[in-house]
Design a protein around this motif. Sequence first.
Motif, PDB file in Angstrom:
ATOM      1  N   ILE A  43       0.862  -1.181   0.000  1.00 15.71           N
ATOM      2  CA  ILE A  43       0.000   0.000   0.000  1.00 15.71           C
ATOM      3  C   ILE A  43       0.898   1.231   0.000  1.00 15.71           C
ATOM      4  O   ILE A  43       1.662   1.444   0.946  1.00 15.71           O
ATOM      5  CB  ILE A  43      -0.910  -0.002   1.247  1.00 15.71           C
ATOM      6  CG1 ILE A  43      -1.743  -1.276   1.285  1.00 15.71           C
ATOM      7  CG2 ILE A  43      -1.796   1.237   1.247  1.00 15.71           C
ATOM      8  CD1 ILE A  43      -2.481  -1.461   2.592  1.00 15.71           C
ATOM      9  N   ILE A  71       2.204   4.909   0.569  1.00 12.48           N
ATOM     10  CA  ILE A  71       1.827   6.023   1.431  1.00 12.48           C
ATOM     11  C   ILE A  71       2.736   7.215   1.250  1.00 12.48           C
ATOM     12  O   ILE A  71       2.645   8.183   2.001  1.00 12.48           O
ATOM     13  CB  ILE A  71       1.808   5.615   2.922  1.00 12.48           C
ATOM     14  CG1 ILE A  71       3.166   5.041   3.367  1.00 12.48           C
ATOM     15  CG2 ILE A  71       0.703   4.621   3.204  1.00 12.48           C
ATOM     16  CD1 ILE A  71       3.265   4.861   4.872  1.00 12.48           C
ATOM     17  N   GLY A 128       2.598   8.916   6.614  1.00 11.73           N
ATOM     18  CA  GLY A 128       1.501   8.186   6.006  1.00 11.73           C
ATOM     19  C   GLY A 128       0.708   7.433   7.049  1.00 11.73           C
ATOM     20  O   GLY A 128       1.141   7.246   8.197  1.00 11.73           O
ATOM     21  N   TYR A 129      -0.478   6.990   6.642  1.00 14.16           N
ATOM     22  CA  TYR A 129      -1.395   6.313   7.556  1.00 14.16           C
ATOM     23  C   TYR A 129      -2.119   5.225   6.796  1.00 14.16           C
ATOM     24  O   TYR A 129      -2.527   5.423   5.645  1.00 14.16           O
ATOM     25  CB  TYR A 129      -2.396   7.343   8.095  1.00 14.16           C
ATOM     26  CG  TYR A 129      -3.663   6.746   8.657  1.00 14.16           C
ATOM     27  CD1 TYR A 129      -4.812   6.625   7.873  1.00 14.16           C
ATOM     28  CD2 TYR A 129      -3.708   6.300   9.969  1.00 14.16           C
ATOM     29  CE1 TYR A 129      -5.971   6.078   8.379  1.00 14.16           C
ATOM     30  CE2 TYR A 129      -4.872   5.765  10.491  1.00 14.16           C
ATOM     31  CZ  TYR A 129      -5.995   5.648   9.695  1.00 14.16           C
ATOM     32  OH  TYR A 129      -7.147   5.103  10.198  1.00 14.16           O
ATOM     33  N   VAL A 130      -2.266   4.071   7.438  1.00 10.88           N
ATOM     34  CA  VAL A 130      -3.023   2.968   6.846  1.00 10.88           C
ATOM     35  C   VAL A 130      -3.903   2.364   7.930  1.00 10.88           C
ATOM     36  O   VAL A 130      -3.463   2.182   9.069  1.00 10.88           O
ATOM     37  CB  VAL A 130      -2.097   1.869   6.276  1.00 10.88           C
ATOM     38  CG1 VAL A 130      -2.898   0.640   5.873  1.00 10.88           C
ATOM     39  CG2 VAL A 130      -1.315   2.396   5.089  1.00 10.88           C
ATOM     40  N   PHE A 135      -9.139  -1.642   3.463  1.00  6.83           N
ATOM     41  CA  PHE A 135      -8.094  -0.760   3.983  1.00  6.83           C
ATOM     42  C   PHE A 135      -8.300   0.653   3.450  1.00  6.83           C
ATOM     43  O   PHE A 135      -8.887   0.864   2.398  1.00  6.83           O
ATOM     44  CB  PHE A 135      -6.696  -1.269   3.611  1.00  6.83           C
ATOM     45  CG  PHE A 135      -6.291  -1.025   2.181  1.00  6.83           C
ATOM     46  CD1 PHE A 135      -6.523  -1.978   1.209  1.00  6.83           C
ATOM     47  CD2 PHE A 135      -5.666   0.167   1.806  1.00  6.83           C
ATOM     48  CE1 PHE A 135      -6.148  -1.765  -0.108  1.00  6.83           C
ATOM     49  CE2 PHE A 135      -5.292   0.392   0.486  1.00  6.83           C
ATOM     50  CZ  PHE A 135      -5.532  -0.566  -0.476  1.00  6.83           C
ATOM     51  N   THR A 136      -7.854   1.608   4.216  1.00  4.79           N
ATOM     52  CA  THR A 136      -7.772   2.995   3.762  1.00  4.79           C
ATOM     53  C   THR A 136      -6.357   3.470   4.012  1.00  4.79           C
ATOM     54  O   THR A 136      -5.685   3.002   4.937  1.00  4.79           O
ATOM     55  CB  THR A 136      -8.759   3.915   4.501  1.00  4.79           C
ATOM     56  OG1 THR A 136      -8.499   3.840   5.909  1.00  4.79           O
ATOM     57  CG2 THR A 136     -10.197   3.511   4.235  1.00  4.79           C
ATOM     58  N   ALA A 137      -5.895   4.374   3.156  1.00  3.91           N
ATOM     59  CA  ALA A 137      -4.520   4.853   3.281  1.00  3.91           C
ATOM     60  C   ALA A 137      -4.431   6.289   2.824  1.00  3.91           C
ATOM     61  O   ALA A 137      -5.146   6.717   1.910  1.00  3.91           O
ATOM     62  CB  ALA A 137      -3.582   3.971   2.447  1.00  3.91           C
ATOM     63  N   SER A 138      -3.567   7.010   3.460  1.00  2.10           N
ATOM     64  CA  SER A 138      -3.267   8.356   3.002  1.00  2.10           C
ATOM     65  C   SER A 138      -1.820   8.650   3.338  1.00  2.10           C
ATOM     66  O   SER A 138      -1.237   8.067   4.256  1.00  2.10           O
ATOM     67  CB  SER A 138      -4.189   9.387   3.655  1.00  2.10           C
ATOM     68  OG  SER A 138      -3.982   9.407   5.049  1.00  2.10           O
TER      69      SER A 138
END
Lengths: 342, 73
Positions: A258, A260, A273-275, A288-291
């Motif tokens: 993923i 990020i 980053g964040y997952v 999942f969400t990621a930014s």
Amino acid sequence: MAKQTFTTGQVLSAAQMTSLQQTAMGGGSTTAKTTSYVLVAADAGTVVQMNSASATTITVNTALFAAGDTVQIQNVGAGVCTITAGTATVSTSAVLTLKQYDGGTLYFNSTSAAIFFSSDAADSPLTTKGDLFTYSTANDRLAVGANATVLTADSTTATGLKWATASSGATGWTLLNAGGTALTGAATITISSISAKQIMVLVLNASSTVASAAMYIRPNSLTTAIYDAFGNAGNGSSTYSGSTIFDKRCLYQSSNGIPIGDMPNAVTGLVGGYVFIDKTDQTGYKNFTASGSGADNSGSSTGEVIYNLGGILEMSAAVTSITVATTSGNFDAGTVYVFGAN
Amino acid sequence: MTKYVEKIFDIETGEETIRPYTAAEVAEMENNEAELKAKLATIHAEQLAKDAARQVVLDKLGLSADDIAALLG
């Protein structure tokens, strides 16, 4: 009345008839014993009564009784009396150990084999308030468990049961790697032995020895093509401005993990980053969400690359580790925090 | 030890171990780095060309980059 062989014309007395009647009713004359005893032929048709405060035995030998003979056995003493097979066999579905006031009928199938039919009901193994009647290899008791525990199947115990703490409901988030784990000096950082139903990963202040090196999050260190995502993975121009147009991608598939962020180099700027991953204790599909933010293509610190994704992972195992990886160079700064919730 | 390693932190034991990358992993990293550097060099060259072309236009107009920024707001 002891077993007799009657002859033609024999006349029985009233006393003999009375004794015969008692024997027919399952009673009859009693040979009282106070010490261990070996049955003799004359015991056929009589009551052998043991009365001892100590443990005793009544032994059964062969070639003394005929098929159909019976001996009533009673224990009236405080000591346990055990019916013991001497040279004859003794079978029973109950037990051959007679407590005080236990008894039964010894029936001979042949001169060498007898069956003991106990008149005693099966003893209860229960002794204490809260005991449960269960079975292991015989009737057994399961002592009551501690307060608030629940009865649970467990094939490893003798009875197949145990008392256990009831599973709790959902819990809050816990930082699994206390204080975070530094990224510096490695190209891959793995947090292992995770057990959680949901996982959040936060990477802060990361940079790389190689400008624009990409940063990925991988559950179970997987680099196979299991990641499908929708969202924006935007690249801006090298000069950030309010009118920068981002390249919006609608479907993002990756075998690196993923994404990020793309990192600046030499700690000229820091990115993060964040997952979030759901259903991490199960196999199959997970949300999942990621930014994350990243440096521009020239490796400056303007953070022009932004990842904003939501997607699906398909995994054949629960998530037990989280890896932060870069595909180029080593991390030279940054910390990863892994949170879990159940 | 290779210059690339994996750092593994076990949250159950609290132990941290270092695993050097295998030769194949090192080769992949070095290849990635070479590709990235080549990509960045291309992008940088393209940007330099754009900057040069923009400056030609500004020179024709007799304006500076600050003048353009003030006009566009």
